[in-house]
Design a protein around this motif. Structure first.
Motif, PDB file in Angstrom:
ATOM      1  N   THR A 348       0.776  -1.180   0.104  1.00 64.20           N
ATOM      2  CA  THR A 348       0.106  -0.052  -0.061  1.00 64.20           C
ATOM      3  C   THR A 348       0.970   1.131  -0.148  1.00 64.20           C
ATOM      4  O   THR A 348       2.071   1.292   0.474  1.00 64.20           O
ATOM      5  N   PRO A 350       0.808   5.958  -1.356  1.00 65.64           N
ATOM      6  CA  PRO A 350       0.232   7.130  -1.493  1.00 65.64           C
ATOM      7  C   PRO A 350      -0.941   6.860  -2.628  1.00 65.64           C
ATOM      8  O   PRO A 350      -0.502   6.244  -3.825  1.00 65.64           O
ATOM      9  N   GLY A 351      -1.873   7.744  -2.429  1.00 66.26           N
ATOM     10  CA  GLY A 351      -2.712   8.004  -3.860  1.00 66.26           C
ATOM     11  C   GLY A 351      -3.589   6.650  -3.819  1.00 66.26           C
ATOM     12  O   GLY A 351      -4.035   6.517  -4.682  1.00 66.26           O
ATOM     13  N   GLY A 352      -3.782   6.078  -2.579  1.00 68.19           N
ATOM     14  CA  GLY A 352      -4.518   4.756  -2.826  1.00 68.19           C
ATOM     15  C   GLY A 352      -3.701   3.455  -3.567  1.00 68.19           C
ATOM     16  O   GLY A 352      -4.620   2.747  -3.830  1.00 68.19           O
ATOM     17  N   TYR A 353      -2.374   3.625  -3.616  1.00 65.93           N
ATOM     18  CA  TYR A 353      -1.710   2.510  -4.119  1.00 65.93           C
ATOM     19  C   TYR A 353      -1.883   1.150  -3.474  1.00 65.93           C
ATOM     20  O   TYR A 353      -1.838   1.009  -2.207  1.00 65.93           O
ATOM     21  N   ASN A 354      -2.031   0.086  -4.157  1.00 63.48           N
ATOM     22  CA  ASN A 354      -2.080  -1.194  -3.459  1.00 63.48           C
ATOM     23  C   ASN A 354      -1.798  -2.276  -4.608  1.00 63.48           C
ATOM     24  O   ASN A 354      -2.136  -1.996  -5.760  1.00 63.48           O
ATOM     25  N   GLN A 366       6.208   8.968 -11.275  1.00 66.31           N
ATOM     26  CA  GLN A 366       6.478  10.387 -11.605  1.00 66.31           C
ATOM     27  C   GLN A 366       6.720  10.701  -9.988  1.00 66.31           C
ATOM     28  O   GLN A 366       6.649  10.001  -9.283  1.00 66.31           O
ATOM     29  N   SER A 368       4.742  12.348  -8.153  1.00 63.32           N
ATOM     30  CA  SER A 368       3.315  12.152  -7.526  1.00 63.32           C
ATOM     31  C   SER A 368       3.525  10.851  -6.685  1.00 63.32           C
ATOM     32  O   SER A 368       2.850  10.464  -5.873  1.00 63.32           O
ATOM     33  N   ASP A 369       4.572  10.006  -7.163  1.00 59.86           N
ATOM     34  CA  ASP A 369       4.552   8.764  -6.570  1.00 59.86           C
ATOM     35  C   ASP A 369       5.456   8.537  -5.185  1.00 59.86           C
ATOM     36  O   ASP A 369       5.472   7.394  -4.773  1.00 59.86           O
ATOM     37  N   SER A 370       6.161   9.739  -4.931  1.00 56.87           N
ATOM     38  CA  SER A 370       7.029   9.536  -3.879  1.00 56.87           C
ATOM     39  C   SER A 370       6.247   9.498  -2.494  1.00 56.87           C
ATOM     40  O   SER A 370       4.868   9.837  -2.310  1.00 56.87           O
ATOM     41  N   GLY A 371       6.720   8.801  -1.537  1.00 52.20           N
ATOM     42  CA  GLY A 371       6.053   8.766  -0.234  1.00 52.20           C
ATOM     43  C   GLY A 371       6.294   7.498   0.485  1.00 52.20           C
ATOM     44  O   GLY A 371       7.173   6.713   0.322  1.00 52.20           O
ATOM     45  N   TYR A 373       5.460   3.630   1.776  1.00 49.56           N
ATOM     46  CA  TYR A 373       4.922   2.459   1.327  1.00 49.56           C
ATOM     47  C   TYR A 373       4.855   1.209   2.198  1.00 49.56           C
ATOM     48  O   TYR A 373       6.263   1.328   2.988  1.00 49.56           O
TER      49      TYR A 373
END
Length: 643
Positions: A348, A350-354, A366, A368-371, A373
């Protein structure tokens, strides 16, 4: 009549009414448990009246084994393996009681409790087939009896005539008996009294005497188990038990085993129907509950036991420390590989990634994918591992390569690489490169190779590209060794042409069967030279090589030799022509005795016969050769051996 005698009489009357009744509740650990062991096992003196015999037992004998076949004069069934469950290499007792009455097995069970029900049991299999004793085998009938030390029978029964079989057929025989008050020892006596005649063969195993009582069962967290959890479990194990009526004043005791049930230990204070298992972080332990009359609870020979419940605590999966991951803008990002032992994986971010993939990929990453996990891995027994990763995105780089072209052996080529920003370069492999850390090295590989370049920028972002350099082999010409033939015969030119994509031909073409063959036939009338020309069709040049074909009118045979060890003419030797095969080469002395004989490639005689030097004399020789075209050539003559 005394009270004890009266109780014994009453017991005998009860057994005569129901001598084949077996336990309908639970059994305890056996007081007597004869499995006949493993390997080289023998009964103790006095336990049987039959005599021991290794291998198949003959009349009046027994054996203890776990693997027998061919017994009873090859008419008994094969006996491979015993009856005892989970008994690796276990034994049984096989008896040949033909015309031999006696005690099969006898032992004393001690330290019993009075007024307690016990079950006697044994497993028996017939072994005789319809071929045994020519179809007229005496069928064995085994009697089993419990009696007091004074010889008073408590219970008695028999198997009846054991049937003829085609394969082993283990069957249980037994009964229950209630011991009179005060009786602590019982004799178990198994006997046979066969009629006279061939037969009476059988096998016996697992003779037991166990306490019998009401039904009692155990559960763990409401289930019969097993229970296996991870070491970080929070819900404690709770054991519960229930039993049926049967004891006047029942008392229970929980037990545990740390050796897979081989031995059991009472748990101090665990004497109610509910037991909360203390929390632990490792190991496997089995649990069960025992029940007995209050007066007998401290005797293991008087308890009845429940089912055993297996519990195991598995280690918590190792947690990895938080890690920082680097993503390169515009490139596919590959997460670290999850543990292959995990049953389930969940990423899981950022941005609802799973993602449930063990090795997920974020395409064209990109900023925006930083963060942060998180990785959740679920293993067997609900063991869970939670790990965290922080993904940082940096500018990426792109490397490009100019196309390459093929080169010939010994040539070089300049590789041309470039990148979109300031980077460090690394070429792999470095073999054949003038410098593997610059963008434009000079490549001089010996063989065809794929070079791969890695470009890494200051943020650690890497890109790669590869280029293939094909190395063409230069032409090589080898016309072979010079040839010698007789006039009118043929030589084979053993040419060799190698290189990448080459053409070849022989010149001149005169007296060749095909100048375009690499191994043509040559039949010149006089001595001459042939040239093999090899030309590369991919621009790597041409080469040539020559071979001389010498043509003789006849071959030379010397008329004398001096085997004195001076290295000059020490052997009578006939030089063979190319492609000629020697079929006979024989030398005779003056009396016609053969002193030397050879064929094939050997054409030299050292002047010895059977290892002894031969005298100075004239010797006769006979020589036969076969030319390449199959023509036979013979020569006869004399040679002088000079000493």
């Amino acid at each position: 009549m005394s009270r004890i005698a009266l109780l014994i009489v009453l017991t005998l009357c009860f057994r005569s009414l129901g001598s084949a009744q077996t336990c309908t509740g639970n059994l305890g650990d056996p007081v007597l448990n004869e499995t006949f062991g493993t390997g080289n096992y023998h009964l103790k003196p006095g336990e049987t009246t039959f005599n021991y015999e290794g291998g198949c037992p003959s009349k009046g004998n027994y054996t203890i084994s776990g693997f027998l076949f061919g017994c009873g004069n090859r008419t008994w069934v094969q006996m491979v393996g015993d009856h005892t469950p989970n008994d690796l290499n276990g034994n049984y007792m096989m008896v040949n009681a033909e015309s031999t009455p006696g005690v099969i097995y006898m032992d004393t069970a001690k330290n019993l409790c009075g007024n307690t029900v016990y079950q006697f049991g044994m497993w028996v299999t017939p072994v005789m087939t319809h071929f045994s004793c020519d179809g007229n085998a005496v069928l064995p009938n085994i009697k089993y009896q419990l009696k007091t030390l004074a010889g008073v029978t408590l219970a008695i029964d028999s198997t009846g005539n054991l049937p003829i079989v085609n394969d082993r057929d283990w069957r249980f025989y037994g009964f229950t008996v209630t011991t009179p008050p005060g009786l602590t020892d019982i004799i178990v006596n198994i006997t046979i009294n066969p009629p006279y005649g061939c037969g009476s063969g059988f096998a016996i195993d697992d003779i037991t005497l166990s306490p019998c009582g009401p039904t009692i069962s155990a559960l763990i967290d409401g289930s019969p188990g097993p229970a296996e959890v991870c070491a970080d479990y929070t819900n404690p194990f709770v054991m519960t038990a229930a039993y049926s009526p049967g004891f006047a004043d029942p008392v229970v005791q929980w037990q545990m085993s740390v050796d897979s049930g081989r031995t059991w230990t009472d748990i101090t204070g665990a004497t109610t129907l509910t037991y909360s298992v203390p929390h632990r972080t490792s190991g496997a332990i089995m649990y069960r509950i025992c029940i007995a009359e209050r007066a007998n609870i401290n005797s293991v020979n008087c308890r009845v036991t429940s089912n055993a419940i297996y519990t195991a605590i598995h280690p918590v999966p190792a947690h990895a420390p938080p890690r920082t991951l680097i993503g390169c803008l515009g490139k596919d990002f590959h997460f670290p590989q999850a543990d292959p032992r995990a049953l389930e994986v969940l990423w899981t971010g950022p941005g609802g990634y799973n993602s449930t993939s063990p090795n997920p990929v974020i395409p064209t990453i990109q900023y925006s994918d930083s963060g942060l996990y998180k990785l959740k891995e679920t293993f067997y027994y609900n063991c869970v591992s939670l790990d965290t990763f922080y993904l940082k995105i940096f500018p990426g780089t792109t490397v490009s390569l100019e196309p390459s072209y093929p080169i010939c052996e010994g040539q070089s080529e300049l590789l041309l690489a470039s990148a979109t920003d300031s980077v460090g370069f690394l070429w792999i492999p470095s073999t054949g490169l003038s410098n593997n850390t610059i963008p434009n090295p000079l490549a001089s590989p010996r063989d065809s190779v794929i070079y791969k370049i890695y470009a890494t920028n200051k943020y650690g972002c890497t890109d790669s590209a590869s280029v293939t350099i094909d190395v063409y082999r230069n032409p090589v010409a080898n016309a072979g060794i010079d040839k010698v033939i007789l006039r009118g015969d043929t030589a084979i030119l053993n040419g060799i042409a190698t290189g990448t994509s080459v053409n070849y031909n022989w010149s001149p073409s005169n007296y060749l069967n095909d100048a375009g063959l690499i191994t043509p036939l040559a039949y010149p009338p006089v001595t001459g030279t042939y040239t093999l020309q090899v030309v590369s069709t991919v621009g790597c040049g041409s080469v040539s090589d020559e071979v001389e074909v010498k043509v003789y009118n006849d071959f030379f045979i010397p008329n004398a030799f001096t085997p004195n060890g001076d290295g000059i003419n020490d052997k009578f030797q006939i030089p063979l022509l190319d492609n000629y095969r020697l079929t006979h080469f024989t030398v005779y002395n003056r009396w016609g005795e053969i002193v030397f004989n050879a064929q094939g490639s050997r054409t030299d005689w050292d002047g010895k016969f059977k290892g002894l030097p031969q005298p100075h004399a004239v010797y006769v020789y006979f020589l036969e050769l076969v030319s390449p075209t199959g023509k036979k050539i013979t020569r006869r003559g004399t040679v002088m051996l000079i000493r």
